[in-house]
Design a protein around this motif. Structure first.
Motif, PDB file in Angstrom:
ATOM      1  N   ASP A  32       0.868  -1.182   0.000  1.00 37.01           N
ATOM      2  CA  ASP A  32       0.000   0.000   0.000  1.00 37.01           C
ATOM      3  C   ASP A  32       0.899   1.225   0.000  1.00 37.01           C
ATOM      4  OD1 ASP A  32      -2.632  -1.201   2.268  1.00 37.01           O
ATOM      5  OD2 ASP A  32      -2.088  -1.737   0.207  1.00 37.01           O
ATOM      6  N   ILE A  33       0.701   2.101  -0.946  1.00 36.68           N
ATOM      7  CA  ILE A  33       1.512   3.314  -1.048  1.00 36.68           C
ATOM      8  C   ILE A  33       0.787   4.478  -0.383  1.00 36.68           C
ATOM      9  CG2 ILE A  33       2.623   4.957  -2.586  1.00 36.68           C
ATOM     10  CD1 ILE A  33       3.941   2.232  -2.647  1.00 36.68           C
ATOM     11  N   THR A  34       1.516   5.190   0.435  1.00 37.63           N
ATOM     12  CA  THR A  34       0.983   6.380   1.102  1.00 37.63           C
ATOM     13  C   THR A  34       1.788   7.600   0.681  1.00 37.63           C
ATOM     14  OG1 THR A  34       0.240   5.119   3.034  1.00 37.63           O
ATOM     15  CG2 THR A  34       0.559   7.486   3.339  1.00 37.63           C
ATOM     16  N   TRP A  35       1.097   8.681   0.460  1.00 39.33           N
ATOM     17  CA  TRP A  35       1.756   9.957   0.163  1.00 39.33           C
ATOM     18  C   TRP A  35       1.705  10.834   1.417  1.00 39.33           C
ATOM     19  CZ3 TRP A  35       4.454  11.195  -4.152  1.00 39.33           C
ATOM     20  CH2 TRP A  35       4.258  10.395  -5.286  1.00 39.33           C
ATOM     21  N   PHE A  36       2.856  11.387   1.743  1.00 45.64           N
ATOM     22  CA  PHE A  36       2.983  12.365   2.817  1.00 45.64           C
ATOM     23  C   PHE A  36       3.487  13.671   2.218  1.00 45.64           C
ATOM     24  CE2 PHE A  36       2.475   9.802   6.630  1.00 45.64           C
ATOM     25  CZ  PHE A  36       2.747   8.510   6.185  1.00 45.64           C
ATOM     26  N   ARG A  37       3.364  14.730   2.992  1.00 42.39           N
ATOM     27  CA  ARG A  37       3.975  15.990   2.594  1.00 42.39           C
ATOM     28  C   ARG A  37       4.455  16.717   3.838  1.00 42.39           C
ATOM     29  NH1 ARG A  37      -1.365  19.359   0.451  1.00 42.39           N
ATOM     30  NH2 ARG A  37      -2.341  19.708   2.505  1.00 42.39           N
TER      31      ARG A  37
END
Length: 124
Positions: A32-37
């Motif tokens: 599962d890919i998660t995007w953070f910033r």
């Protein structure tokens, strides 16, 4: 496993950008890919993720309705389509994954693999 990011750049408010995160040394279907910033002076923020098992995305309230996450198994790549961008979206964006952290909308899990980060700048 390594994550390689591309895309990003500068855009005016209201514009769109697309980020890519390619899985190398592994199979996208297994993660599962998660995007953070992270914006200057602010804590890292979970943005959006894709649960591959259920093909279900989870988005934070700050981007819901504007950001779209999708995956291309043939290219081992997850895309983050960012629409209706606002200056508050300005940050370094990272994709991340881990063998034991599922995408569920909970952003506080442990992530072992990280992309290199890419700058997104939205001007008013």
């Amino acid at each position: 496993v390594s994550l390689v990011q591309s895309g990003g750049g500068s855009v005016q408010a209201g514009g769109s950008l697309r980020l890519s995160c390619t899985v190398s040394g592994g199979t996208l279907a297994d993660y599962d890919i998660t995007w953070f910033r992270q914006a200057p002076g602010k804590e890292r923020e979970g943005v959006i993720c894709l649960n591959r098992r259920y093909d279900t995305p989870f988005a934070s309230d700050s981007v819901k309705g504007r950001f779209i996450i999708s995956g291309d198994s043939a290219k081992n790549t997850v895309y983050l389509q960012m629409n209706s961008l606002i200056p508050e979206d300005t940050a370094v964006y990272y994709c991340a994954t881990d063998s034991y952290t599922d995408c569920s909308g909970y952003w506080g899990g442990a992530y072992y693999y990280w992309g290199q980060g890419i700058q997104v700048t939205v001007s008013s």
